[in-house]
Design an enzyme around this catalytic site. Structure first.
Site, PDB file in Angstrom:
ATOM      1  N   ILE A 172       0.843  -1.209   0.000  1.00 38.93           N
ATOM      2  CA  ILE A 172       0.000   0.000   0.000  1.00 38.93           C
ATOM      3  C   ILE A 172       0.875   1.254   0.000  1.00 38.93           C
ATOM      4  O   ILE A 172       0.586   2.236  -0.695  1.00 38.93           O
ATOM      5  CB  ILE A 172      -0.973  -0.022   1.197  1.00 38.93           C
ATOM      6  CG1 ILE A 172      -1.967  -1.182   1.028  1.00 38.93           C
ATOM      7  CG2 ILE A 172      -1.720   1.304   1.320  1.00 38.93           C
ATOM      8  CD1 ILE A 172      -2.849  -1.454   2.239  1.00 38.93           C
ATOM      9  N   THR A 205      -4.578   5.187   7.486  1.00 40.36           N
ATOM     10  CA  THR A 205      -5.498   4.241   6.843  1.00 40.36           C
ATOM     11  C   THR A 205      -5.047   2.810   7.156  1.00 40.36           C
ATOM     12  O   THR A 205      -5.460   1.868   6.495  1.00 40.36           O
ATOM     13  CB  THR A 205      -5.527   4.419   5.304  1.00 40.36           C
ATOM     14  OG1 THR A 205      -4.194   4.272   4.813  1.00 40.36           O
ATOM     15  CG2 THR A 205      -6.080   5.764   4.893  1.00 40.36           C
ATOM     16  N   SER A 206      -4.179   2.663   8.162  1.00 41.50           N
ATOM     17  CA  SER A 206      -3.601   1.339   8.395  1.00 41.50           C
ATOM     18  C   SER A 206      -4.305   0.610   9.539  1.00 41.50           C
ATOM     19  O   SER A 206      -5.166  -0.246   9.294  1.00 41.50           O
ATOM     20  CB  SER A 206      -2.102   1.477   8.649  1.00 41.50           C
ATOM     21  OG  SER A 206      -1.483   0.246   8.447  1.00 41.50           O
ATOM     22  N   ARG A 207      -3.961   0.928  10.779  1.00 44.49           N
ATOM     23  CA  ARG A 207      -4.656   0.362  11.942  1.00 44.49           C
ATOM     24  C   ARG A 207      -4.700   1.437  13.023  1.00 44.49           C
ATOM     25  O   ARG A 207      -3.697   2.129  13.246  1.00 44.49           O
ATOM     26  CB  ARG A 207      -3.957  -0.891  12.485  1.00 44.49           C
ATOM     27  CG  ARG A 207      -4.184  -2.153  11.659  1.00 44.49           C
ATOM     28  CD  ARG A 207      -5.635  -2.658  11.711  1.00 44.49           C
ATOM     29  NE  ARG A 207      -5.820  -3.862  10.917  1.00 44.49           N
ATOM     30  CZ  ARG A 207      -6.207  -3.903   9.646  1.00 44.49           C
ATOM     31  NH1 ARG A 207      -6.454  -2.776   8.993  1.00 44.49           N
ATOM     32  NH2 ARG A 207      -6.367  -5.057   9.028  1.00 44.49           N
ATOM     33  N   ASP A 237      -9.017   6.561   8.643  1.00 44.04           N
ATOM     34  CA  ASP A 237      -9.948   5.532   8.151  1.00 44.04           C
ATOM     35  C   ASP A 237     -10.062   4.418   9.181  1.00 44.04           C
ATOM     36  O   ASP A 237     -10.855   3.498   9.017  1.00 44.04           O
ATOM     37  CB  ASP A 237      -9.463   4.972   6.811  1.00 44.04           C
ATOM     38  CG  ASP A 237     -10.470   4.015   6.181  1.00 44.04           C
ATOM     39  OD1 ASP A 237     -11.671   4.370   6.158  1.00 44.04           O
ATOM     40  OD2 ASP A 237     -10.077   2.916   5.761  1.00 44.04           O
ATOM     41  N   GLU A 260     -12.237   1.155  17.204  1.00 46.74           N
ATOM     42  CA  GLU A 260     -13.258   1.063  16.155  1.00 46.74           C
ATOM     43  C   GLU A 260     -14.131  -0.179  16.289  1.00 46.74           C
ATOM     44  O   GLU A 260     -15.250  -0.212  15.774  1.00 46.74           O
ATOM     45  CB  GLU A 260     -12.621   1.093  14.762  1.00 46.74           C
ATOM     46  CG  GLU A 260     -11.813  -0.157  14.403  1.00 46.74           C
ATOM     47  CD  GLU A 260     -11.265  -0.102  12.984  1.00 46.74           C
ATOM     48  OE1 GLU A 260     -10.665   0.913  12.606  1.00 46.74           O
ATOM     49  OE2 GLU A 260     -11.456  -1.101  12.252  1.00 46.74           O
ATOM     50  N   HIS A 296     -13.330   2.770   8.159  1.00 51.37           N
ATOM     51  CA  HIS A 296     -12.568   1.621   7.643  1.00 51.37           C
ATOM     52  C   HIS A 296     -13.099   1.190   6.269  1.00 51.37           C
ATOM     53  O   HIS A 296     -13.504   0.053   6.075  1.00 51.37           O
ATOM     54  CB  HIS A 296     -12.612   0.450   8.637  1.00 51.37           C
ATOM     55  CG  HIS A 296     -11.409  -0.434   8.532  1.00 51.37           C
ATOM     56  ND1 HIS A 296     -10.755  -0.952   9.625  1.00 51.37           N
ATOM     57  CD2 HIS A 296     -10.722  -0.904   7.453  1.00 51.37           C
ATOM     58  CE1 HIS A 296      -9.732  -1.688   9.228  1.00 51.37           C
ATOM     59  NE2 HIS A 296      -9.703  -1.671   7.911  1.00 51.37           N
ATOM     60  N   GLN A 297     -13.099   2.130   5.351  1.00 55.63           N
ATOM     61  CA  GLN A 297     -13.618   1.842   4.013  1.00 55.63           C
ATOM     62  C   GLN A 297     -12.534   1.884   2.938  1.00 55.63           C
ATOM     63  O   GLN A 297     -12.838   1.808   1.744  1.00 55.63           O
ATOM     64  CB  GLN A 297     -14.758   2.811   3.661  1.00 55.63           C
ATOM     65  CG  GLN A 297     -14.313   4.260   3.434  1.00 55.63           C
ATOM     66  CD  GLN A 297     -15.455   5.158   3.013  1.00 55.63           C
ATOM     67  OE1 GLN A 297     -16.229   5.615   3.832  1.00 55.63           O
ATOM     68  NE2 GLN A 297     -15.577   5.427   1.721  1.00 55.63           N
ATOM     69  N   PHE A 302     -10.549  -0.274   1.931  1.00 56.86           N
ATOM     70  CA  PHE A 302     -10.512  -1.496   1.099  1.00 56.86           C
ATOM     71  C   PHE A 302     -11.736  -1.607   0.192  1.00 56.86           C
ATOM     72  O   PHE A 302     -11.783  -2.479  -0.668  1.00 56.86           O
ATOM     73  CB  PHE A 302     -10.491  -2.735   2.012  1.00 56.86           C
ATOM     74  CG  PHE A 302     -11.842  -3.005   2.660  1.00 56.86           C
ATOM     75  CD1 PHE A 302     -12.260  -2.253   3.741  1.00 56.86           C
ATOM     76  CD2 PHE A 302     -12.700  -3.980   2.145  1.00 56.86           C
ATOM     77  CE1 PHE A 302     -13.518  -2.474   4.317  1.00 56.86           C
ATOM     78  CE2 PHE A 302     -13.944  -4.204   2.710  1.00 56.86           C
ATOM     79  CZ  PHE A 302     -14.348  -3.446   3.802  1.00 56.86           C
TER      80      PHE A 302
HETATM   81  N1  LIG Z   1      -7.995   0.782   5.647  1.00 61.96           N
HETATM   82  C1  LIG Z   1      -8.125  -0.388   5.067  1.00 61.96           C
HETATM   83  O1  LIG Z   1      -9.202  -0.731   4.570  1.00 61.96           O
HETATM   84  C2  LIG Z   1      -6.950  -1.315   4.985  1.00 61.96           C
HETATM   85  C3  LIG Z   1      -6.958  -2.334   4.021  1.00 61.96           C
HETATM   86  C4  LIG Z   1      -5.847  -3.172   3.895  1.00 61.96           C
HETATM   87  C5  LIG Z   1      -4.769  -3.016   4.731  1.00 61.96           C
HETATM   88  N2  LIG Z   1      -4.784  -2.036   5.687  1.00 61.96           N
HETATM   89  C6  LIG Z   1      -3.627  -1.883   6.594  1.00 61.96           C
HETATM   90  O2  LIG Z   1      -2.515  -1.496   5.816  1.00 61.96           O
HETATM   91  C7  LIG Z   1      -1.351  -2.133   6.341  1.00 61.96           C
HETATM   92  C8  LIG Z   1      -0.286  -2.203   5.272  1.00 61.96           C
HETATM   93  O3  LIG Z   1      -0.720  -3.090   4.259  1.00 61.96           O
HETATM   94  P1  LIG Z   1       0.287  -3.580   3.105  1.00 61.96           P
HETATM   95  O4  LIG Z   1      -0.508  -4.470   2.222  1.00 61.96           O
HETATM   96  O5  LIG Z   1       1.015  -2.432   2.507  1.00 61.96           O
HETATM   97  O6  LIG Z   1       1.302  -4.449   3.974  1.00 61.96           O
HETATM   98  P2  LIG Z   1       2.755  -4.913   3.547  1.00 61.96           P
HETATM   99  O7  LIG Z   1       3.079  -6.060   4.427  1.00 61.96           O
HETATM  100  O8  LIG Z   1       2.876  -5.071   2.071  1.00 61.96           O
HETATM  101  O9  LIG Z   1       3.677  -3.650   3.962  1.00 61.96           O
HETATM  102  C9  LIG Z   1       3.891  -3.244   5.286  1.00 61.96           C
HETATM  103  C10 LIG Z   1       5.242  -2.537   5.326  1.00 61.96           C
HETATM  104  O10 LIG Z   1       5.406  -1.984   6.631  1.00 61.96           O
HETATM  105  C11 LIG Z   1       6.792  -2.132   6.963  1.00 61.96           C
HETATM  106  N3  LIG Z   1       6.987  -1.979   8.397  1.00 61.96           N
HETATM  107  C12 LIG Z   1       6.879  -2.898   9.383  1.00 61.96           C
HETATM  108  N4  LIG Z   1       7.161  -2.338  10.577  1.00 61.96           N
HETATM  109  C13 LIG Z   1       7.472  -1.029  10.325  1.00 61.96           C
HETATM  110  C14 LIG Z   1       7.848   0.069  11.143  1.00 61.96           C
HETATM  111  N5  LIG Z   1       7.992  -0.053  12.462  1.00 61.96           N
HETATM  112  N6  LIG Z   1       8.066   1.269  10.557  1.00 61.96           N
HETATM  113  C15 LIG Z   1       7.949   1.410   9.220  1.00 61.96           C
HETATM  114  N7  LIG Z   1       7.586   0.397   8.395  1.00 61.96           N
HETATM  115  C16 LIG Z   1       7.357  -0.796   8.945  1.00 61.96           C
HETATM  116  C17 LIG Z   1       7.150  -3.498   6.424  1.00 61.96           C
HETATM  117  O11 LIG Z   1       8.549  -3.663   6.288  1.00 61.96           O
HETATM  118  C18 LIG Z   1       6.423  -3.497   5.087  1.00 61.96           C
HETATM  119  O12 LIG Z   1       7.236  -2.981   4.045  1.00 61.96           O
HETATM  120  C19 LIG Z   1      -1.893  -3.505   6.823  1.00 61.96           C
HETATM  121  O13 LIG Z   1      -1.072  -4.024   7.848  1.00 61.96           O
HETATM  122  C20 LIG Z   1      -3.260  -3.164   7.327  1.00 61.96           C
HETATM  123  O14 LIG Z   1      -3.176  -2.877   8.713  1.00 61.96           O
HETATM  124  C21 LIG Z   1      -5.838  -1.197   5.825  1.00 61.96           C
END
Ligand SMILES: NC(=O)c1ccc[n+]([C@@H]2O[C@H](COP(=O)([O-])OP(=O)(O)OC[C@H]3O[C@@H](n4cnc5c(N)ncnc54)[C@H](O)[C@@H]3O)[C@@H](O)[C@H]2O)c1
Length: 328
Positions: A153, A230-232, A256, A261, A293-294, A296
């Site tokens: 992402i 938008t992550s967690r 997001d 949540e 959380h939309q 995705f």
């Molecule tokens: N809002 C949404 O609907 C939604 C949907 C999908 C995923 N997500 C979130 O997005 C996150 C990322 O997804 P992704 O597919 O890119 O995952 P991914 O595994 O491809 O990438 C995560 C990256 O974070 C890096 N990382 C780990 N610890 C770190 C730190 N302390 N500091 C900096 N970088 C660090 C990893 O090395 C990796 O490159 C998921 O973990 C999920 O929580 C949210």
């Protein structure tokens, strides 16, 4: 294979049914937790989403009921106790990359909406208020975007902001060759916090990244910084963020995801009194934009989630899929 699909919404049913093949899916509206785990009795596998709770107690109960596989229909897996799953011999699969662009584009939508104040403009025009006072934005071109996490992402987000002519400042223990090729510069968390105009979080939630953005890091940021998550939710210390909004250290906040949540998102609570005072405080700031959380939630992502989840379940039925428990 008999699968209980928890936290099931109409859209889950529609997309999963299209991909089900010979797998039997039973849709259950409730979230999976200690109170609802008995609903999994008689199923071979459960299919779960981001706010289902798969802690040690729930996993033990699932195991006792004969469940041998957990198919997450999402990328993040912070809600599963992987060590316990492994110890119990329960396989865990997920959808690691269904559509990074879906979340990256939502990130961009939050940035542009906050910056150009589209949420306010929308209401103003409907009320016949054509004044521009209070709608002043800034050009993205030339601004520095701090990306924390440049996995799937983060890379998709980097491509979008590169297209806007932004400088990419990144932090990730595993730098991406593609981001470097786009001109991205990797640096420490502290330097990123000090230099970025916009900071966007794209790393997973783990014990190490919980409250990655805390009062100390916020203090290092530029005055008026834009923070996007938008992550967690728990990557951010929400109380510290509220203080930073009050002191105007944070100029814009786009969320997001939210730490608590699980009690709110994905439900229609419009006729109820929201009991979460922290969330309600966040909603009072004019420079805060929250979506539920939309990120995705696109047609393409739902198709891909359904196809990969059903394939994971098929492989599990053949005793082949335990991607995450092998990693634990
Ligand atoms: N809002 C949404 O609907 C939604 C949907 C999908 C995923 N997500 C979130 O997005 C996150 C990322 O997804 P992704 O597919 O890119 O995952 P991914 O595994 O491809 O990438 C995560 C990256 O974070 C890096 N990382 C780990 N610890 C770190 C730190 N302390 N500091 C900096 N970088 C660090 C990893 O090395 C990796 O490159 C998921 O973990 C999920 O929580 C949210």
């Amino acid at each position: 294979m008999q699968v209980a699909v928890f936290s099931a919404k109409a859209y889950d049913e529609q997309y999963l049914n299209q991909a089900r093949g010979d797998i039997s899916l039973t849709f259950i509206e409730s979230r999976l937790n200690k109170q609802t785990v008995s609903l999994a009795q008689g199923f071979d596998a459960v299919c779960v989403f981001v706010n289902d709770q798969l802690d040690k107690a729930v996993l033990s109960a699932l195991h006792a009921q004969g469940v041998r596989h957990i198919a997450l229909r999402c990328a993040g897996f912070n809600n599963v106790d992987l060590d316990s799953a492994k110890a119990l011999g329960i396989g865990v699969s997920r959808v690691p990359a269904y559509s990074p662009e879906a979340v990256a584009e939502h990130t961009l939508a939050l940035v542009l909406t906050l910056n150009r104040k589209l949420h306010k403009a929308y209401n103003r025009i409907k009320e016949g208020n054509f004044s521009l006072d209070g709608l002043l934005g800034f050009n993205l071109h030339g601004k520095t975007i701090g990306l924390i996490g440049t996995g799937r992402i983060g890379i998709a987000t980097a491509r979008l902001f590169h297209g806007f002519g932004c400088q990419l400042l990144c932090h990730d223990p595993y730098p991406s060759a593609e981001v470097i090729q786009l001109g991205g510069q990797y640096t420490s968390m502290d330097e990123l916090c000090e230099r970025a105009d916009i900071i966007s979080l794209h790393c997973p939630l783990t014990p190490d990244t919980r409250h990655l953005i805390d009062a100390k890091r916020l203090a290092k940021m530029k005055n008026g910084v834009m923070l996007i998550n938008t992550s967690r939710g728990a990557l951010v210390d929400t109380q510290a963020v509220i203080q930073a909004l009050k002191s105007q250290k944070i100029g814009f906040l786009g969320l997001d995801v939210y730490e608590m949540e699980g009690d709110l998102f994905f439900e229609d609570l419009s006729n109820q009194i929201i009991q979460d005072d922290v969330f309600q405080r966040l909603c009072t700031f004019p420079n805060v934009l929250i979506t539920g959380h939309q990120g995705f939630f696109t047609q393409e992502a739902l198709c891909q989630i359904a196809a990969v989840t059903l394939n994971n379940l098929r492989l599990a039925g053949q005793g082949k899929s335990d991607e995450l428990t092998r990693l634990a």
